[in-house]
Scaffold this active site. Structure first.
Site: not given
Ligand SMILES: Cc1cc2nc3c(=O)[nH]c(=O)nc-3n(C[C@H](O)[C@H](O)[C@H](O)COP(=O)(O)OP(=O)(O)OC[C@H]3O[C@@H](n4cnc5c(N)ncnc54)[C@H](O)[C@@H]3O)c2cc1C
Ligand code: FES
Length: 1347
Positions: A88, A122, A257-258, A345, A410, A803, A881, A1080, A1264
């Site tokens: 990490c 860890c 892209n999330t 968005a 949007l 293991e 155990r 162990a 452990e």
């Molecule tokens: C580790 C992790 C944690 C997360 N935690 C949360 C959380 O706590 N709460 C929560 O609500 N969500 C959470 N999410 C979900 C996500 O992160 C959110 O929904 C985030 O806001 C998506 O935004 P983005 O820009 O990354 O979207 P993208 O992945 O880029 O796009 C998502 C969608 O929106 C569309 N889009 C983007 N912009 C536009 C636009 N301008 N017009 C039309 N369509 C559009 C894309 O085409 C796609 O369909 C999490 C995701 C991950 C991976």
């Molecule tokens: S996962 Fe953080 S040191 Fe191993």
């Protein structure tokens, strides 16, 4: 990396891809021309499309320093013990680095928050935080002293802000220039004055890497990439974007892209045309208007936070209600890395029913501007764009469906200002507070007139259906009624629960809990607004309101570590030196399996896994997969050249399932292709026809159907039946415990390399057991073991999960490598790993206990059932155990324990830190707690009455010697101020209605030795070279626990050689044969003795030369010996003496010795949500004379936090169809930085003698034993629930006439583990939880279940 993108393929930024734990964090910097500033953000590399970083500056861990010249962040995390397995660590370093780049003088709070989203399995986080806090600004920290309540808190480094304080033997200094713990000023270096003496570099922000000037003047250009299967466009303005959308209406917009990253990676969705919107400035704008805020829909959430903070300052305070509500939710929205790229968005358009933003937008009439270049639904048209502004309530039209047309995007979001009497709040409850998606969230808004009658109201909820929805009936009911009228509230709660129904099987599960949360949020909102409008003025009610309306907030965590010192006369052993690889780990130089450079001709293997829990395989058709370009072969049972069967104890598993599958995730075949992508795509094309058979998932079903492995165990001591006859009371009950995923950060990985000659195989495996790997491979391939060499440098965590469960992957790859005669590698994706590799055994204890009036346990009859899964694996040893640890620390003269392993159709459960011990002890502690409650005496009294004394024997007839627990227990009671705090907790509970505190004391003892006698042996090989350097090889695997470091210390001590002259290269079957698994907790014991044995032989051989040449260097001594023809290589061997137990006879010594300890934990609980925080833990362990105290403290803290996860938030769940539901960090939560005790005081038991302990340098195994102490959090939660049930309603009943008396006051709290917020909330039986209860109707199946 620079700004140039040369690749024309669309792939991810492949920097340190580490499986969604934010270990892949990198720093991305860009020049924001609108604010004319460089913006630095920590970002998950694994979610950042490579094309998206054009024009940005990327800095990875390797870019900021090296082990020879580390960056101050790297150096401090390494030297202050913040890295164990190190997997990490790059992510952690980069998160802190990103913070310092933006803010060179952060406060401690900012430092804690910068790690949102990072995970470590860890360390238990404390040393990372300590190291990080050395960067905290002096000016932003008020003083070293931090008063909480009436208690003085001591900084994690022992600093209490008082320069006259007494010194303890501990790591000193809070990092501040004028810290009381430092003798020297923070000029060129910091000296930690007692232990050990480090010179830490000063942090000088002016020396940081500069942002490339060319990027400041860069003029963005539109970009277009064509990949193998994807086209990628990057428009740079709105016109281009809308044109592209017109031409390619099916194109997917990509922003942070999330969401898309998850969809493509895990859901395997395909988006062949993608348009990246990150360079379209119009989508990142921000305008403060008279009535509200208009933002471009694609500003990042981090920027949105800043804009909202700005808005809160610009507008009148009553206008900022909506902004504040959004801000409060964004605080808990994902982690920094996600917020730095994700956009509103993306959140809105995804339309997730548990989106955190949408309930607030829905509740507040937020407006969305939808724009296209040629839409017919035009309400506002200009510049060839069609725009329509729609209210958020019309936007979502079904599960993840919106009204956006194909060509629309949007563009803008208008967030309105609130009116004078308008109030808005947001709520969210998740399994883990930080970085977790909501179970239920809410956006609640009300407009009141001057007399507090409701003029308008919107109650929007996420997590209650397929879309974010409004409770319109409840809204109608309350409109026109008076806020503050308690009868109105009662009716509102009834109406909303009537309206928002969920059936027992509702998708998402937790039906009762989700409804409780809805009602709980309303309840909180009601009182929150009531406070704002001045309804609660009397002292009592304002206290209640405060606890109702405020979420549980943590203080900044801090702690003390107090531990022993090396024995006099020892030069290396006992020294708290940092982990030997720490500097390599913090700089990204440490090599893990997947970092090994590609072998010549290497291919990638992907496993074909069963999708059925139990079925006959009718056919397997791989034709389509094999026809794909780049696919090299498909292998299954018929291709195994040797034996298809294997197993660590009983050979009851097949490498490839031949005719029948017994669980989802069982390996059926292997696809081998040129690349990982090709292999993963191809494996999805293999068709398997099944004939479904009946299956069993849970322990309860297995008991019903009598499905057990034939490995029952029983231990009987005394006359149990007679004891029951003599008992004054008899109680019975059951305790249920869930599984636990190892969640090592490095997933299972292997590289199998066939050699050109003699059918030799070289295997690099991420395994704790090289010999098992070697033996199974030779059997599967039908060759001798001497043709197979297995090696491993280090693991990114193991915890027992590697293991034996690492073997199937390696064996499958070996079959492919055998046929293709080419190297094959595979590193499992996180979801594959979780599905395949097994977990900690879930367990059930059914017990009957006889007690005497004075609290003595007369007799115990206990049945323990574990869920072994589909194959036996190590289940019998795990059960051993469990039943040998089910006494925990209590003397039970008459005891009968039977153990059974349930045979089910889930993954094969396996070793996990503690190996069944924690399950056994958990059952016992549950018994102790429930019996105490039943007898009406304090659990602490009951515990003390029954605690083992020196010289007593356990139920397996082992004499307790060096038994320090009673003294340690009393000492901890004193140092933790237990009695005083018990009273404080009780009086807190008496005066608080919806918040309760809980306090628990839990002891532990853990037996050290493998229960299988033959495994208690180890070998080592030590070479001394002519330059005086020493190479040590031994049979233990380094997986973060610091084994190599300790063994280097032993070697240095034995040979009297400086540490830096000794090296451990790897663990390999060529240097040490027939190793036991590194498990162990005995690896330091047995390998340490083996290394010492070899070193003693060498020292003895070198002694004459040493004596002859008094002042000679070690090099000269070695050379003299060499010229005298002395053998400078020696092997060492060790077998643990004295042990050897027979279950049949209940005779012989089971364990060589015990490690013991105790913990006291205090927690605070929000009864309305089930949310809790750990206020303080005091923990003391007797670990003998440690080989390295700092490393052992790391094991104690890391083990404790893993134990906290096991019994609180880590919930392993299956769908009723046998698929694992919790198969990734999205829905399986391990503790994060802010789940550790706020005040964490760890000590080792000192000042005692060990007349019987015969271990190396009198050290004890520590890997452990501390884990079970995490259960002190569980029992503190139970204590708080009890308080909730007992005190709750009586006191305030009259004041709140609508409250129903709790009729469960005398009910014994039976809490299954883990104590998730859901279990906690539903155990706090009150009128809300009762009203929200969803009963199970005939035929309804749970949505998911605990196995
Ligand atoms: C580790 C992790 C944690 C997360 N935690 C949360 C959380 O706590 N709460 C929560 O609500 N969500 C959470 N999410 C979900 C996500 O992160 C959110 O929904 C985030 O806001 C998506 O935004 P983005 O820009 O990354 O979207 P993208 O992945 O880029 O796009 C998502 C969608 O929106 C569309 N889009 C983007 N912009 C536009 C636009 N301008 N017009 C039309 N369509 C559009 C894309 O085409 C796609 O369909 C999490 C995701 C991950 C991976
Ligand atoms: S996962 Fe953080 S040191 Fe191993």
């Amino acid at each position: 990396m620079t700004n140039e993108i040369t690749s024309n393929s669309i792939k991810e930024l492949e920097v340190n891809h580490k499986n969604f734990s934010s270990a892949c964090t990198v720093l991305i910097s860009l020049y924001d021309s609108t604010i004319r500033k460089i913006v630095n953000s920590s970002v998950n590399a694994c979610l950042a499309p490579l094309c998206s970083i054009d024009g940005k500056h990327v800095i990875t861990i390797e870019g900021i320093g090296s082990s020879h010249n580390p960056h101050p962040v790297q150096e401090r995390i390494a030297l202050l013990h913040g890295s164990q397995c190190g997997f990490c660590t790059p992510g952690i370093v980069m998160s802190l680095y990103a913070l310092l780049r933006n803010n060179p003088e952060p406060s401690k709070k900012e430092i804690e928050e910068c790690f949102d989203g990072n995970l470590c399995r860890c360390t238990g986080y404390r040393p990372i935080l300590d190291a990080a806090k050395t960067f905290a600004s002096v000016s932003k920290s008020i003083s070293c002293e931090n008063e909480i309540g009436d208690e003085k808190r001591v900084d994690s480094n022992g600093c209490d802000g008082n320069n006259t304080q007494e010194k303890t033997s501990q790591n000193k200094g809070c990092g501040r220039e004028n810290c009381c713990q430092l003798n020297n000023r923070f000029e060129d270096f910091v000296i930690f004055d007692e232990f050990p003496k480090y010179k830490l570099k000063r942090y000088d922000p002016s020396q940081e890497l500069i942002f490339p000037p060319s990027l400041i003047n860069r003029v963005p250009k539109p970009l277009f990439f064509i990949g193998r299967k994807t086209k990628w466009f990057r428009p740079i303005n709105l016109d281009q974007l809308l044109d592209l959308k017109r031409v390619y209406p099916n194109a997917k917009l990509v922003s942070g892209n999330t969401e898309i990253g998850i969809e493509t990676k895990f859901k395997k969705l395909k988006y062949p045309i993608q348009i990246y919107v990150g360079e379209v400035k119009a989508l990142q704008s921000c305008e403060f208007g008279d009535n509200g805020l208009t933002i471009g829909a694609n500003i990042t959430l981090s920027k949105f936070q800043q804009v909202l903070q700005d808005a809160c300052k610009r507008y009148k305070s009553h206008q900022t209600q909506v902004f504040q509500a959004i801000l409060s939710n964004l605080r808990w929205f994902a982690g920094n890395q996600i917020r730095n790229v994700a956009t509103p968005a993306g959140n809105i358009v995804t339309g997730s029913p548990i989106s955190d933003l949408n309930p607030i937008f829905l509740a507040t009439n937020t407006l969305f501007t939808l724009t296209s270049s040629s839409s017919s639904a035009t309400t506002d048209s200009n510049n060839n764009k069609n725009r329509r502004v729609i209210p958020s309530e019309s936007f979502w039209i079904g599960y993840r469906k919106t009204i956006l047309t194909e060509q629309e995007i949007l563009e803008q979001i208008f967030v309105p200002c609130s009116a004078e009497n308008e109030f808005v709040s947001a709520y969210k409850q998740a399994k883990r507070r930080d970085d977790d998606i909501a179970i239920v969230n809410a956006g609640l808004r009300v407009v009141l007139d001057k007399e507090h009658f409701v003029q308008d109201i919107s109650l929007a909820f996420g997590g209650m259906g397929g879309v974010t929805l409004r409770a319109t009936q409840a809204e109608s009911f309350v409109k026109g009624r008076k806020w503050g009228d308690e009868k109105v509230l009662q009716n509102l709660l009834e109406t909303i629960l009537q309206e928002l129904q969920l059936n027992f099987s509702a998708p998402g599960g937790m039906a009762s809990y989700r409804r409780s949360l809805v009602a709980g949020f309303i309840y909180k909102f009601w009182h929150d607004i009531g406070t704002k409008i001045g309804l609660y003025t009397n002292k009592n009610s304002s206290c209640i309101i405060e606890e109702l309306t405020e979420i549980i907030e943590r203080e900044i965590s801090q702690g003390v570590q107090s531990f022993g010192r090396p024995e006099d006369g020892k030069n290396h052993v006992g020294e708290s030196i940092p982990h030997a690889s720490a500097l390599k780990q913090v700089t990204g130089e440490a090599v893990y399996l997947d970092d090994i450079p590609k072998a010549h001709g290497e291919l990638y293997g992907t496993l074909l896994l069963s999708q059925e829990p139990h079925a006959k395989i009718l056919s397997i058709d791989a034709c389509e997969a094999l026809a794909q370009p780049g696919v090299r072969g498909f292998f299954s049972a018929k291709d195994v050249p040797g034996e298809n069967k294997w197993g660590p104890i009983f050979h009851d598993e097949e490498v490839f399932a031949s005719t029948e599958v017994y669980c989802v995730g069982q390996i059926i075949g292997l696809i081998v292709a040129d690349t990982q992508t090709l292999a993963q795509e191809a494996v999805r094309l293999v068709k398997v026809e099944y004939e479904r058979l009946s299956y069993i998932l849970t322990i309860e079903e297995a008991i019903d159907k009598q499905s057990f492995f034939s490995m029952d165990r029983q231990i009987v001591r005394g006359d149990v039946d007679n004891a029951f006859k003599e008992a004054d009371y008899i109680f019975e009950g059951s305790s249920r415990i869930g599984g636990q995923e190892h969640f090592y950060l490095e997933t299972q990985a292997s590289l199998v390399i066939p050699k050109p000659e003699d059918h030799e195989f070289e295997v690099h495996a991420s395994t704790q057991h090289l010999t098992e790997t070697q033996i199974v491979l030779s059997s599967v391939l039908g060759i001798r073991a001497n043709k197979v060499v297995c090696r491993v440098k280090r693991l990114g965590g193991g915890f027992g999960g590697k293991e034996t469960r690492s073997v199937p992957l390696t064996a499958a790859l070996a079959v492919g490598a055998w046929h293709l005669n080419r190297p094959i590698r595979c590193m499992l994706d996180r979801d594959e790993d979780m599905v395949i590799s097994g977990q900690r055994h879930p367990a059930l204890g059914r017990w009957r206990i006889g007690m005497s009036k004075d609290g003595k346990i007369k007799g115990l009859d206990l049945d323990i059932y574990t869920n072994g899964g589909w194959s036996s694996d190590l289940s019998s040893a795990v059960l051993d155990r469990a039943i040998t640890h089910a006494d925990n620390c209590y003397y039970i003269a008459n005891m009968r324990i039977r153990g059974k392993i349930c045979k089910t159709n889930i993954h094969s459960n396996t070793a996990f830190r503690g190996f069944g011990g924690p399950q056994g002890m958990m059952i016992m502690e549950n018994i102790i707690n429930e019996v105490a409650d039943s007898m009406g005496i304090s659990v602490d009294t009951l515990r003390e009455i029954n605690l083992y004394k020196e010289g007593q024997k356990t139920h397996y007839n082992q004499l307790l010697t060096d038994w320090h627990l009673p003294q340690l227990y009393q000492q901890l009671k004193q140092t933790s101020d237990f009695e005083k705090r018990r009273h404080q907790v009780d009086s807190y509970n008496a005066s608080h209605k919806w918040r309760k505190r809980g306090l628990a004391f839990v002891p532990t003892k853990f037996g050290l030795s493998y229960t299988a006698l033959h495994l208690n042996q180890a070998g080592a090989l030590v070479h001394v070279y002519l330059d005086g350097s020493v190479l040590v090889s031994h049979g233990g695997v380094e997986m973060g626990q610091g084994l190599h470091t300790k063994l280097l210390q032993i070697a240095a001590e034995t040979l009297s050689v400086p540490l830096d002259q000794i090296h451990i290269m790897e663990t390999s079957t060529t240097t040490v044969a027939n190793m036991s698994a590194t498990a162990a907790s005995v690896s330091s014991d047995i390998n340490g003795y083996a290394v010492a044995d070899a070193c003693q032989k060498l020292a003895e051989r070198l002694r004459p030369y040493r004596e002859k040449t008094q002042n000679a260097t070690f090099k000269e001594i070695c050379q003299a010996a060499y010229f005298d023809r002395v053998n400078l290589s020696a092997n060492g061997f060790y077998k643990t003496p004295d042990i050897g137990y027979s279950f049949e006879k209940n005779e012989g010594q089971m364990f060589y010795y015990f490690t013991m300890g105790a913990a006291v934990t205090e927690i605070e609980l929000d009864l309305l949500t089930g949310d809790h925080t750990i206020l303080r833990t005091d923990l003391c362990m007797d670990i003998g004379r440690s080989l390295n105290y700092a490393i052992d403290i790391g094991q104690i803290e890391g083990g404790f936090v893993q134990g906290v996860g096991w019994c609180t938030i880590e919930e392993s769940l299956f769908f009723p169809n046998g698929q694992l539901f919790t198969r990734g960090p999205g829905n399986y939560k391990i503790p994060g930085f802010r789940d550790i005790p706020q005040d964490f005081r760890v000590s080792t038991y000192q000042g005692t003698q060990y007349p019987h302990l015969k271990t190396i340098h009198s050290s004890k195994g520590v890997g452990e034993p501390p884990l079970f102490l995490g259960s002190s959090v569980f029992f503190a939660i139970r204590d708080a629930i009890k308080a909730g049930r007992q005190v709750n309603f009586n006191k305030y009943h009259n004041q709140y006439g609508y409250l129903v008396q709790a009729n469960s006051i005398n009910e014994i709290v039976t809490l299954s583990s883990p104590a998730t917020p859901e279990r906690i909330r539903m155990a706090c039986i009150d009128h809300i939880s009762k009203a929200a209860l969803v009963s199970r109707k005939e035929g309804e199946k749970p949505w998911n279940l605990m196995a």
